[in-house]
Scaffold this active site. Structure first.
Site, mmCIF file in Angstrom:
data_model
loop_
_atom_site.group_PDB
_atom_site.id
_atom_site.type_symbol
_atom_site.label_atom_id
_atom_site.label_comp_id
_atom_site.label_asym_id
_atom_site.label_seq_id
_atom_site.Cartn_x
_atom_site.Cartn_y
_atom_site.Cartn_z
ATOM 1 N N CYS A 77 0.825 -1.200 0.000
ATOM 2 C CA CYS A 77 0.000 0.000 0.000
ATOM 3 C C CYS A 77 0.870 1.264 0.000
ATOM 4 C CB CYS A 77 -0.980 -0.053 1.183
ATOM 5 S SG CYS A 77 -2.287 1.164 1.057
ATOM 6 N N HIS A 170 -3.771 -5.465 0.871
ATOM 7 C CA HIS A 170 -3.174 -5.810 2.174
ATOM 8 C C HIS A 170 -3.105 -7.318 2.400
ATOM 9 C CE1 HIS A 170 -2.844 -1.761 3.902
ATOM 10 N NE2 HIS A 170 -3.788 -1.488 3.014
ATOM 11 N N GLU A 172 -1.643 -8.821 4.784
ATOM 12 C CA GLU A 172 -1.589 -9.157 6.215
ATOM 13 C C GLU A 172 -2.982 -9.348 6.813
ATOM 14 O OE1 GLU A 172 -1.059 -6.281 4.845
ATOM 15 O OE2 GLU A 172 -1.493 -4.574 6.142
ATOM 16 N N GLY A 227 -1.363 -12.901 36.736
ATOM 17 C CA GLY A 227 -1.716 -12.879 35.311
ATOM 18 C C GLY A 227 -0.719 -13.687 34.486
ATOM 19 N N ASP A 229 1.271 -12.865 31.820
ATOM 20 C CA ASP A 229 2.570 -12.311 31.453
ATOM 21 C C ASP A 229 3.560 -12.369 32.609
ATOM 22 O OD1 ASP A 229 1.124 -11.768 29.223
ATOM 23 O OD2 ASP A 229 1.011 -9.610 29.540
ATOM 24 N N ASP A 456 -42.029 -10.833 50.097
ATOM 25 C CA ASP A 456 -43.076 -9.820 49.960
ATOM 26 C C ASP A 456 -42.558 -8.428 50.253
ATOM 27 O OD1 ASP A 456 -44.958 -11.668 49.309
ATOM 28 O OD2 ASP A 456 -45.390 -12.136 51.424
ATOM 29 N N LYS A 513 -16.282 -1.233 22.292
ATOM 30 C CA LYS A 513 -15.151 -0.314 22.384
ATOM 31 C C LYS A 513 -14.608 -0.122 20.983
ATOM 32 C CE LYS A 513 -10.454 0.212 24.028
ATOM 33 N NZ LYS A 513 -9.377 -0.238 24.891
HETATM 34 P P1 XMP Z 1 -9.720 -0.276 28.550
HETATM 35 O O1 XMP Z 1 -10.606 -0.110 29.734
HETATM 36 O O2 XMP Z 1 -8.719 0.814 28.379
HETATM 37 O O3 XMP Z 1 -8.879 -1.590 28.824
HETATM 38 O O4 XMP Z 1 -10.505 -0.540 27.296
HETATM 39 C C1 XMP Z 1 -8.094 -2.262 27.881
HETATM 40 C C2 XMP Z 1 -7.405 -3.418 28.574
HETATM 41 O O5 XMP Z 1 -6.459 -2.928 29.523
HETATM 42 C C3 XMP Z 1 -6.764 -3.393 30.819
HETATM 43 N N1 XMP Z 1 -6.451 -2.311 31.754
HETATM 44 C C4 XMP Z 1 -5.340 -2.278 32.504
HETATM 45 N N2 XMP Z 1 -4.337 -3.152 32.629
HETATM 46 N N3 XMP Z 1 -3.320 -1.764 34.201
HETATM 47 C C5 XMP Z 1 -3.333 -2.902 33.496
HETATM 48 O O6 XMP Z 1 -2.407 -3.698 33.653
HETATM 49 C C6 XMP Z 1 -4.297 -0.828 34.116
HETATM 50 O O7 XMP Z 1 -4.243 0.185 34.779
HETATM 51 C C7 XMP Z 1 -5.357 -1.107 33.232
HETATM 52 N N4 XMP Z 1 -6.486 -0.439 32.898
HETATM 53 C C8 XMP Z 1 -7.148 -1.193 31.983
HETATM 54 C C9 XMP Z 1 -8.233 -3.738 30.772
HETATM 55 O O8 XMP Z 1 -8.560 -4.679 31.783
HETATM 56 C C10 XMP Z 1 -8.339 -4.295 29.382
HETATM 57 O O9 XMP Z 1 -7.862 -5.612 29.312
#
Ligand code: XMP
Length: 521
Positions: A77, A170, A172, A227, A229, A456, A513
């Protein structure tokens, strides 16, 4: 190594992802990268798309040395347009922006040594995905046309003498079904790159690298959260240097139900990671008293985290004779890409809680074993390192935890309500078999009261909002829908109302979103 030069397209990282899938290592660098300053010799170079037009005053420019380096180049592109523009061809705005499928007619050059290689094995015509506002209207000297569509006379070009290729569409994107084959032809056949990137090999190399960096006596500290990571990063450190890696879990009082015990069971008892749990719940909750502003909550939690972690690090450092030299961070490749973008960092929507701020005070050096990996690669790595499936596939959880899921003031009581509702929600999602399909789900507690009737009696209690989204990159997300899913939500709603004191109503958040975000605060 294949070098991808990023001109700021939303899909540049997908090019990298595809090439990694072939088992070939690639690096994505900003388009401003000078060939003379490269620290490696690429087998091939791919120029990405871009939101810019080559004629914009501030358009991103490629180092012309790219085309004289003797290395095969594929322009996608904007990449094609920039190459054409630099080499004397013509690029113009289309009448309308072209977005969607187009039929690519492939032109063949049976006597040419390499012109046919890019589309090898692909039957003409074939559907490809277009997304562009400009296009090539005059081919540069020395090029052949290898593909056309109804609207794009130069949808594919190949240089007559040098291995320079360009395509308007594209490859990809998954919409371009032959896209994988095209990229495969380019990197394996035209560039002759060798498949050597495998997770098994990565583990061995990374462990050796960590040992070399840290040395025989050095210690490393790192925060874990439960988590994927941070757990994968911690396990890798543990494999490399054993107990000289110190994992710290800070209980901030806004974690999920039984989270500390679960992390202890998993990381310390099962995986043998040297783990210390610091109970700082009171401190966090005290500081959150009376605070309702989301950004203030985030800042308080972020700063308190740094304070607690630093104090703990000082204690551990003393215990091991001042040998802590490194801080472990679970940075992933998308964060690296974001921070090296030539456009600069994007606008702050929410202050994400991360441990980056730690470095400024702590005089520790950073160690980031996951910085070359995408999220799905981290999961694969987790599996190789023996992490339980449940952990490997865990939904992300934000650093500020339940504090940003209790809207309004965060009190112990409110946290308890949100925590229990969330626990029931996730338990039922798992039982119902929806957990893996959903990218992230959680319960939030709204700071409003509603009227209901139980037995009730009139009730006047709080509202739980359930969220469940599907997404690949968390930058955009679709809300989870479906008849079976809604039936499950109904059952979950009645369980929450029956079992969680203080709640008489459950609602389902159906916003995507953007414009909403995944978290409520
Ligand atoms: P939002 O709310 O911005 O979230 O659409 C996108 C992703 O990011 C996570 N999230 C966070 N992760 N620290 C983190 O490690 C933070 O402060 C934080 N705020 C939002 C959210 O859960 C989603 O996966």
């Amino acid at each position: 190594t294949i070098l991808i030069l990023d001109f700021g397209s939303q899909t540049s990282h997908l090019i990298a992802r595809r090439i990694r899938e072939f088992g070939i290592y690639c690096e994505l660098l900003p388009c401003t990268q000078k060939m003379a300053d490269l620290h490696f010799k690429p087998k091939g170079i791919i120029l990405s798309g871009s939101p810019y037009s080559v004629y914009d005053k501030d358009a991103p420019r490629v180092d012309p040395a790219v085309f004289d380096s003797g290395v095969p180049v594929l322009g996608i592109c904007y990449g094609l347009q920039e190459m054409t523009n630099l080499m004397g061809g013509k690029v113009e705005a289309c009448d309308h922006r072209e977005y969607g499928y187009a039929q690519l007619q492939i032109q063949t050059f049976p006597d040419h040594p390499f012109a046919d290689k890019l589309f090898k094995g692909i039957e003409s015509p074939v559907e490809v995905w277009m997304s562009h506002g400009d296009q090539v209207t005059g081919i540069a000297d020395g090029f052949n046309v290898i593909g056309t569509t109804n609207t794009a006379p130069y949808a594919g070009v190949a240089h007559k003498d040098k291995k320079l290729f360009g395509i308007q569409f594209h490859p990809e994107l998954s919409h371009t079904v032959c896209g994988k084959a095209i990229l495969h032809n380019f990197v394996l056949d035209i560039c002759q790159a060798k498949a050597s990137w495998s997770m098994g090999e990565f583990v061995n190399k990374e462990i050796a690298r960590i040992r070399q960096i840290v040395g025989p006596a050095g210690h490393v500290i790192g925060a874990v959260s439960g988590g994927v990571d941070s757990t994968v990063a911690a396990k890798l450190m543990n494999e490399a240097i054993g107990d000289r890696f110190h994992a710290v879990l800070v209980d901030n009082g806004v974690m999920r139900l039984n989270e500390c015990e679960n992390v202890k069971k998993m990381l310390a008892d099962k995986m043998g990671i040297n783990l210390k749990i610091v109970n700082a719940a009171d401190l966090f909750l005290d500081r959150l008293k009376g605070v309702t502003d989301p950004e203030k909550k985030r800042k308080i939690i972020g700063n308190t985290f740094i304070e607690v972690f630093e104090a703990e690090a000082a204690i551990i450092d003393k215990e091991c004779g001042g040998e802590i030299e490194y801080l472990l961070q679970g940075t992933l490749y998308p964060d690296v890409i974001e921070s090296i973008s030539f456009k600069g960092p994007s606008a702050t929507i929410k202050t994400h809680h991360n441990v980056g701020g730690l470095l400024e005070d702590m005089k520790l050096k950073l160690i980031e074993p996951l910085r070359e990996l995408f999220k799905d690669e981290v999961r694969e790595l987790g599996k190789i390192l023996g992490l339980d499936d449940e952990l490997v596939w865990r939904h992300p959880f934000p650093g500020p935890g339940i504090a940003i899921r209790v809207l309004g003031e965060v009190t112990r009581e409110q946290v308890e309500i949100a925590r229990l509702a969330d626990h029931i929600y996730i338990e039922e999602i798992k039982k119902g078999g929806f957990y893996r399909q959903i990218s992230q789900a959680y319960a939030a507690l709204l700071p409003v009261k509603a009227v209901g009737v139980m037995g009730d009696k009139r009730t006047y209690e709080q509202v739980i909002a359930l969220r469940a989204v599907e997404t690949t990159d968390f930058m955009s997300a679709d809300v989870m829908i479906g008849a079976e899913w809604f039936l499950l939500l109904k059952r979950i709603s009645s369980r929450i109302i029956n079992e969680v004191k203080g709640v008489n109503r459950v609602v389902y958040d159906i916003s995507s979103k953007p414009p909403a975000t995944i978290e409520w605060e």
